[in-house]
Design an enzyme around this catalytic site. Structure first.
Site, PDB file in Angstrom:
ATOM      1  N   ILE A  18       0.906  -1.311   0.041  1.00  0.00           N
ATOM      2  CA  ILE A  18       0.133   0.044  -0.162  1.00  0.00           C
ATOM      3  C   ILE A  18       0.733   1.393  -0.038  1.00  0.00           C
ATOM      4  CG2 ILE A  18      -2.033  -1.089   1.207  1.00  0.00           C
ATOM      5  CD1 ILE A  18      -0.938   0.080   3.802  1.00  0.00           C
ATOM      6  N   GLY A  21       7.322   3.640   2.341  1.00  0.00           N
ATOM      7  CA  GLY A  21       7.859   4.634   3.495  1.00  0.00           C
ATOM      8  C   GLY A  21       9.227   4.763   3.650  1.00  0.00           C
ATOM      9  N   LYS A  41       5.119  -2.963   7.887  1.00  0.00           N
ATOM     10  CA  LYS A  41       6.414  -2.394   7.179  1.00  0.00           C
ATOM     11  C   LYS A  41       7.719  -2.951   7.061  1.00  0.00           C
ATOM     12  CE  LYS A  41       9.402   1.908   7.437  1.00  0.00           C
ATOM     13  NZ  LYS A  41       9.755   3.174   8.313  1.00  0.00           N
ATOM     14  N   ASP A 139      11.431  13.250   9.246  1.00  0.00           N
ATOM     15  CA  ASP A 139      10.831  13.206   7.863  1.00  0.00           C
ATOM     16  C   ASP A 139       9.310  13.583   7.747  1.00  0.00           C
ATOM     17  OD1 ASP A 139      11.350  12.415   5.228  1.00  0.00           O
ATOM     18  OD2 ASP A 139      10.573  10.274   5.431  1.00  0.00           O
TER      19      ASP A 139
END
Length: 457
Positions: A18, A21, A41, A139
C-alpha cells in the site's frame, strides 16, 4: 523478496503493498491471532543506503519500535509490534484507510488556507507530543501526513525518528529525510533537532498552500540540498494568518522558530479565528533562561556571568492618541524617580494634530539585550467603520525589524510603514485590532519610543 500471501512471524498475513515509507515497503496485512487489519512495514536498508546499513537493521527496528511505542496520540499512527522474520525486521502498525497529503496534492495541486490549517493543527499536536517524549520525527513530508476517510488526520512513519540522547544509526554521511522538506541546518549536514521538525511541517503545509515546496523543486538532489543550505525560502504569495504562521516556522535560524507546542497554539488561533499570539523572544547566545517564582510567572534573562538580570514582560512604550499625540509610559521601577533640578525647564505639552481616522497604541511588551518585542493596538476612533489602516513611525538608528505578524511592513530609510493584513482590515466603530513585531538593536540600547501616526485607507 516478500510476496503477498506470506505469513510473517506465524501471525501477520500480507495482503497487498500500500505504500513506500522511509527505508521500507508498507503492506496491508491481517493479524490472524487478533483478527484485525494492520499495516506491516518491511524495513529495507540495502535499497535505501547500501549494504553497510543492513547490519544495523535489527537494531534500528527495535529502537524505532521503542521510540514510537512511547506515543499514544490520536493523531499519530500507533506501532503495535516489531518482529524478526526472513526478509528482514518488520514493524506492525495501526492500519488507517486513508490517502496521503502527497496523493491528494497530485489531484488538487493546492488546498485552501482553511483546509491547510485544519490539517496542520492535529499534525502539530502529535509532533508536540512526540517532542515532549524526546522524539524527533525527522521526515515530516506530505507523504507521511495521512487523511482518513472519516476526516481524521494522522502523522505516520517515524521510521527515521530519533530520541534525544540516542546516537544516530544512519552513518556514512547519509542525510535522513526527504530533500525538498529538509530544514536548512539538516541540508547543511547538521543533526536534526526539534526545530527541524517545525521547519519540515512548515514546508509540508507551504507545499499544500503554495503548490511547491519553499525552496522549489529540482530533480538534482545535490543542487536542491545546496539551495536549501544556502538560500532563502521563496516568500508565500498568500497573505493572512496561515501565511504568517508558515513564515515563522520557516525561519532559517532554528532558534528563531517557534517550538512545536507553540505551533500547535498558532494553528489553534488560526482555526479558531483568533489573532495570532506574538512570537516568544528567544535568548541570545551566551544567555540562559531562568524561571522566577512570582504571582505572574515571567522569564528572565541572565548573562553568562550572571551579573545582570532583565525582567521580561515590563511595558515600556508609547501611547498614541488620535492623530499622533503621544504620551510616554515610563519603565516600571520599584525606585521612585529623583526630582528634577529646579532649573530644569518643564517639557512642552504635546500638541494634537488633526484626527486621521484611527489611533494606535505602541507598547514594548518584552525586552532583552539587543532586542525587544512590540505590540501595537489599532483603534477605529470614528463613528463609522473603516476598511483599511496604515501606521507609520521612525525607526531609531541601529534598530531593525526581524519579523512582524498580523500585518505587512516596509522600511524606507528609517520610516516604517505597517498596513493591515487582509483579514483585519475592517474595523467597526471603536473596534480594535493588533499587530506585533520583533526588533533587534546593534548597540544593545533600550527599546524604541517612537511617535506613531495612524491613517485610514
Amino acid at each position: 523478496m516478500t510476496d503477498a500471501g506470506e505469513l510473517i512471524a506465524g501471525r501477520y498475513r500480507l495482503a497487498e503493498r500500500i505504500g513506500q515509507g522511509s527505508m521500507g515497503v508498507i503492506w496491508r496485512a491481517r493479524d490472524e491471532r487478533l483478527d484485525r487489519v494492520v499495516a506491516v512495514k518491511q524495513l529495507d536498508y540495502d535499497a535505501a543506503i547500501g549494504p553497510a546499513a543492513s547490519q544495523q537493521a535489527s537494531r534500528r527496528a527495535l529502537r524505532e519500535a521503542r521510540l514510537t511505542a512511547r506515543l499514544r496520540h490520536p493523531h499519530a499512527i500507533t506501532v503495535h509490534d516489531v518482529v524478526e522474520a526472513p526478509g528482514g525486521p518488520y514493524l506492525v502498525m495501526e492500519y488507517l484507510p486513508s490517502r496521503s497529503l502527497a496523493e491528494i496534492l497530485l489531484d488538487r495541486e493546492t488546498l485552501p488556507a482553511e483546509e491547510v490549517a485544519r490539517i496542520g493543527l492535529p499534525v502539530a499536536s502529535a509532533l508536540a507530543a512526540a517532542h515532549a517524549e524526546g522524539v524527533v520525527h525527522r521526515d515530516v513530508t506530505p507523504g507521511n501526513v495521512l487523511l482518513g476517510e472519516s476526516g481524521v488526520v494522522k502523522i505516520a512513519d517515524f521510521g527515521i525518528s530519533r530520541a534525544t540522547g540516542e546516537g544516530t544509526v544512519t552513518g556514512g554521511g547519509f542525510i535522513a529525510g526527504t530533500p525538498a522538506y529538509l530544514a536548512p541546518e539538516v541540508a547543511g549536514g547538521h543533526e536534526a533537532g526539534f526545530p527541524a521538525d517545525v521547519f519540515s511541517l512548515g514546508a509540508t503545509l507551504y507545499r499544500a498552500l503554495e503548490g511547491a515546496p519553499p525552496f522549489g523543486n529540482d530533480d538534482n538532489t545535490i543542487t536542491l540540498l545546496l539551495r536549501i543550505a544556502k538560500e532563502e525560502t521563496v516568500p508565500p504569495r498568500h497573505s493572512g494568518p496561515l501565511a504568517e504562521v508558515l513564515t515563522r516556522m520557516l525561519q532559517r535560524d532554528p532558534e528563531a522558530r517557534p517550538s512545536m507546542a507553540e505551533v500547535q497554539e498558532l494553528f489553534e488561533a488560526v482555526t479558531g479565528g483568533r489573532p495570532l499570539p506574538p512570537p516568544r523572544p528567544r535568548p541570545r547566545a551566551g544567555t540562559r533562561l531562568l524561571r522566577v517564582r512570582r504571582p505572574r510567572r515571567r522569564l528572565v534573562l541572565a548573562s553568562a556571568a550572571g551579573a545582570v538580570l532583565l525582567a521580561l514582560g515590563v511595558v515600556i512604550g508609547t501611547v498614541l492618541v488620535p492623530g499622533g499625540t503621544t504620551t510616554v509610559a515610563a519603565p516600571v521601577s520599584s525606585v521612585p524617580p529623583a526630582s528634577p533640578p529646579a532649573s530644569t525647564p518643564a517639557s512642552p505639552a504635546p500638541t494634537t494634530p488633526a484626527d486621521l481616522g484611527c489611533a494606535a497604541r505602541y507598547e514594548v511588551t518584552n525586552s532583552w539585550p539587543g532586542g525587544y518585542q512590540v505590540q501595537v493596538t489599532v483603534r477605529n476612533d470614528r463613528a463609522a467603520g473603516l476598511s483599511g489602516w496604515r501606521v507609520r513611525w521612525q525607526l531609531p538608528a541601529g534598530h531593525r525589524i526581524s519579523g512582524l505578524w498580523n500585518g505587512t511592513f516596509t522600511v524606507d530609510g528609517s520610516t516604517v510603514t505597517v498596513e493591515n493584513a487582509d483579514w483585519n482590515a475592517k474595523l467597526d466603530a471603536d473596534a480594535t485590532t493588533t499587530f506585533g513585531l520583533i526588533a533587534l538593536t546593534q548597540n544593545g540600547s533600550d527599546a524604541a519610543r517612537p511617535a506613531l501616526t495612524c491613517r485610514t485607507l
